[in-house]
Scaffold this active site. Sequence first.
Site, PDB file in Angstrom:
ATOM      1  N   ASN A  13      92.489 -61.203  67.214  1.00 44.48           N
ATOM      2  CA  ASN A  13      93.020 -59.841  67.579  1.00 44.48           C
ATOM      3  C   ASN A  13      91.722 -58.944  67.761  1.00 44.48           C
ATOM      4  OD1 ASN A  13      93.689 -57.345  67.820  1.00 44.48           O
ATOM      5  ND2 ASN A  13      94.752 -57.268  66.017  1.00 44.48           N
ATOM      6  N   THR A  14      91.271 -58.673  68.939  1.00 48.47           N
ATOM      7  CA  THR A  14      90.153 -58.067  69.179  1.00 48.47           C
ATOM      8  C   THR A  14      90.182 -56.678  69.032  1.00 48.47           C
ATOM      9  OG1 THR A  14      90.753 -58.142  71.708  1.00 48.47           O
ATOM     10  CG2 THR A  14      89.206 -59.670  70.788  1.00 48.47           C
ATOM     11  N   GLU A  30      99.232 -60.717  92.132  1.00 46.85           N
ATOM     12  CA  GLU A  30      99.065 -61.454  93.502  1.00 46.85           C
ATOM     13  C   GLU A  30      99.755 -60.773  95.032  1.00 46.85           C
ATOM     14  OE1 GLU A  30      97.767 -64.633  94.469  1.00 46.85           O
ATOM     15  OE2 GLU A  30      98.005 -63.864  96.373  1.00 46.85           O
ATOM     16  N   GLY A  40      90.507 -68.060 119.268  1.00 50.29           N
ATOM     17  CA  GLY A  40      90.778 -68.182 120.709  1.00 50.29           C
ATOM     18  C   GLY A  40      91.631 -69.366 121.258  1.00 50.29           C
TER      19      GLY A  40
HETATM   20  N1  COA Z   1      93.544 -58.948  71.017  1.00 48.72           N
HETATM   21  C1  COA Z   1      94.189 -57.788  70.842  1.00 48.72           C
HETATM   22  N2  COA Z   1      94.569 -57.255  72.187  1.00 48.72           N
HETATM   23  C2  COA Z   1      94.611 -57.742  73.382  1.00 48.72           C
HETATM   24  C3  COA Z   1      93.829 -59.234  73.526  1.00 48.72           C
HETATM   25  C4  COA Z   1      93.281 -59.500  72.123  1.00 48.72           C
HETATM   26  N3  COA Z   1      92.685 -60.921  72.027  1.00 48.72           N
HETATM   27  N4  COA Z   1      93.869 -59.484  74.541  1.00 48.72           N
HETATM   28  C5  COA Z   1      94.462 -58.453  75.272  1.00 48.72           C
HETATM   29  N5  COA Z   1      94.666 -57.460  74.492  1.00 48.72           N
HETATM   30  C6  COA Z   1      95.434 -56.177  74.797  1.00 48.72           C
HETATM   31  C7  COA Z   1      94.817 -55.434  75.853  1.00 48.72           C
HETATM   32  O1  COA Z   1      93.529 -54.796  75.208  1.00 48.72           O
HETATM   33  C8  COA Z   1      95.754 -54.516  76.329  1.00 48.72           C
HETATM   34  O2  COA Z   1      96.059 -53.555  75.451  1.00 48.72           O
HETATM   35  P1  COA Z   1      96.134 -52.033  75.847  1.00 48.72           P
HETATM   36  O3  COA Z   1      97.249 -52.088  77.118  1.00 48.72           O
HETATM   37  O4  COA Z   1      96.864 -51.365  74.665  1.00 48.72           O
HETATM   38  O5  COA Z   1      94.936 -51.261  76.253  1.00 48.72           O
HETATM   39  C9  COA Z   1      96.974 -55.507  76.087  1.00 48.72           C
HETATM   40  O6  COA Z   1      96.558 -56.632  75.754  1.00 48.72           O
HETATM   41  C10 COA Z   1      97.548 -55.888  77.652  1.00 48.72           C
HETATM   42  O7  COA Z   1      96.469 -56.146  78.613  1.00 48.72           O
HETATM   43  P2  COA Z   1      96.613 -56.608  80.237  1.00 48.72           P
HETATM   44  O8  COA Z   1      97.090 -57.947  80.020  1.00 48.72           O
HETATM   45  O9  COA Z   1      95.680 -56.105  81.012  1.00 48.72           O
HETATM   46  O10 COA Z   1      98.171 -55.662  80.640  1.00 48.72           O
HETATM   47  P3  COA Z   1      99.574 -56.245  81.060  1.00 48.72           P
HETATM   48  O11 COA Z   1      99.911 -57.747  80.706  1.00 48.72           O
HETATM   49  O12 COA Z   1     100.287 -55.179  81.237  1.00 48.72           O
HETATM   50  O13 COA Z   1      99.071 -56.497  82.665  1.00 48.72           O
HETATM   51  C11 COA Z   1      97.975 -57.427  84.998  1.00 48.72           C
HETATM   52  C12 COA Z   1      98.738 -57.691  83.286  1.00 48.72           C
HETATM   53  C13 COA Z   1      97.638 -58.674  85.274  1.00 48.72           C
HETATM   54  C14 COA Z   1      98.916 -56.653  85.722  1.00 48.72           C
HETATM   55  C15 COA Z   1      96.818 -56.565  84.572  1.00 48.72           C
HETATM   56  O14 COA Z   1      95.749 -57.214  83.493  1.00 48.72           O
HETATM   57  C16 COA Z   1      95.811 -56.073  85.688  1.00 48.72           C
HETATM   58  O15 COA Z   1      96.371 -55.242  86.488  1.00 48.72           O
HETATM   59  N6  COA Z   1      94.776 -56.834  85.641  1.00 48.72           N
HETATM   60  C17 COA Z   1      93.574 -56.632  86.740  1.00 48.72           C
HETATM   61  C18 COA Z   1      93.942 -57.328  88.071  1.00 48.72           C
HETATM   62  C19 COA Z   1      94.417 -58.606  87.902  1.00 48.72           C
HETATM   63  O16 COA Z   1      93.759 -59.516  87.433  1.00 48.72           O
HETATM   64  N7  COA Z   1      95.691 -59.070  87.783  1.00 48.72           N
HETATM   65  C20 COA Z   1      96.268 -60.408  87.885  1.00 48.72           C
HETATM   66  C21 COA Z   1      95.834 -61.283  88.826  1.00 48.72           C
HETATM   67  S1  COA Z   1      96.396 -62.959  88.401  1.00 48.72           S
END
Ligand code: COA
Length: 418
Positions: free
Chosen positions: A74-75, A141, A250
């Site tokens: 948990n970072t 995607e 082309g």
């Molecule tokens: N320990 C604690 N927290 C963690 C963690 C860890 N090891 N790893 C991730 N988290 C947290 C993040 O800090 C984030 O917290 P916050 O929202 O409170 O700031 C949370 O987990 C979720 O993060 P994320 O995975 O980004 O959110 P999501 O699941 O809602 O969204 C995406 C997923 C892919 C839509 C989003 O990450 C995104 O748009 N990314 C950029 C573009 C991209 O790469 N898209 C996917 C292409 S495959």
Amino acid sequence: MTELPLSGIKVIDFTGVQAGPACTQMLAWFGADVLKVERPAGGDVTRNQLRDDPDIDALYFTMLNSNKRSLAINTKSPEGREVMEKLIRQADVLVENFAPGAMDRMGLDWETLQKWNPRLIFGSVKGFNEDSPWNDLKVYENVAQCAGGAASTTGFWDGPPTVSGAALGDSNTGMHLLIGLLLAVIDRDKTGKGQKVAVSMQDAVLNLSRVKLRDQQRLEKVGYLEEYPQHPHGEFGDAVPRGGNAGGGGQPGWVLKCKGWEDDPNAYIYFTLQEQNWKRTAEAIGHPEWVEDPDYSTPLARQPRIFEIFEAIEKWLADKTKYEAVDILREFDVPCAPVLSMKEIANDPALRRSGTVVEVEQKGRGKYLTVGSPIKFSRFKPDIQGAPLLGEHTEEVLNELGYDADAIAGLRADKIVA
Ligand code: COA
């Protein structure tokens, strides 16, 4: 065994889903020590998505995370952030693809990373670049394919914008980031300084839609696009239309029916009418008279009757399977290929021989197929292995950072690591 080019490079893989993991997986194949940092509860969401067996990590995860180690931590906790700081101080590369702002909220903003390790290369994927009005959006995607110009130019003119089955938004962005990270490593060898390398999914899709931006400018100048099926019988608007299966360069081409198409959805070939090969093409399809006929002898003359020509080729194809047809056409230098199903690709012995499709052993699952390296080197070949279980290397990594058994047990008891 030959030493791989990235051996000795330490990568913190703080990525999830596909875009980031595809990039870091390739770093691992070529020798980097890639440490996947995951949430203790569940880890990367793809471990659990589209499972074919309720008890084991999904193929979605294993096919994008091979050859890595996994640290489940948990970072967001102070103790977890301290572990991240230790890792970052020793790392060469950190890659993330969280939603915009997530790294800052964890206290892992670019300024802090640089302070901890000025040699660090920080790779970041977002849906849109920093100058975009949409830079706060979460993106997957298909969102990227739509925003990057691919969807508006894919599909048929009488249908809606269409997304491709190929991961132009995800894995393609990861490959762009990979190029950027390797360039930053070369740059750091010269300057001693790390840097941030950012790639947006919209930009990466647009980079592959380059020829469509070419077509937009041609359309604005002359009002039509001579190689599109809409020419000369149909209408052009003010934006590049969807061209169905027309060839993008082309050389006109189309997906054509072969023997058995009525029952087999993939009994087709792609056939290209290569201008410089017209004589032999006309001979191959049984119309040698078209070589001299002024109605057929030039690309300009052929374009108004292009579908009539494709129909004639389909008549020639009617008693040939897609494989038989390609075997004949290759003798006449026609650029063509069978339309291959995923089933055919999975069983293709040549793709297995080249290591493009690889069978991998995965703990708890047994054997499964994955796509290996599409890049072939003369000095080495990556050894594609399984993906790590969640937290499989937590203890090993904490030991490497100097944590003793009691400290690790404490972190476990407080649910900071798994
Ligand atoms: N320990 C604690 N927290 C963690 C963690 C860890 N090891 N790893 C991730 N988290 C947290 C993040 O800090 C984030 O917290 P916050 O929202 O409170 O700031 C949370 O987990 C979720 O993060 P994320 O995975 O980004 O959110 P999501 O699941 O809602 O969204 C995406 C997923 C892919 C839509 C989003 O990450 C995104 O748009 N990314 C950029 C573009 C991209 O790469 N898209 C996917 C292409 S495959």
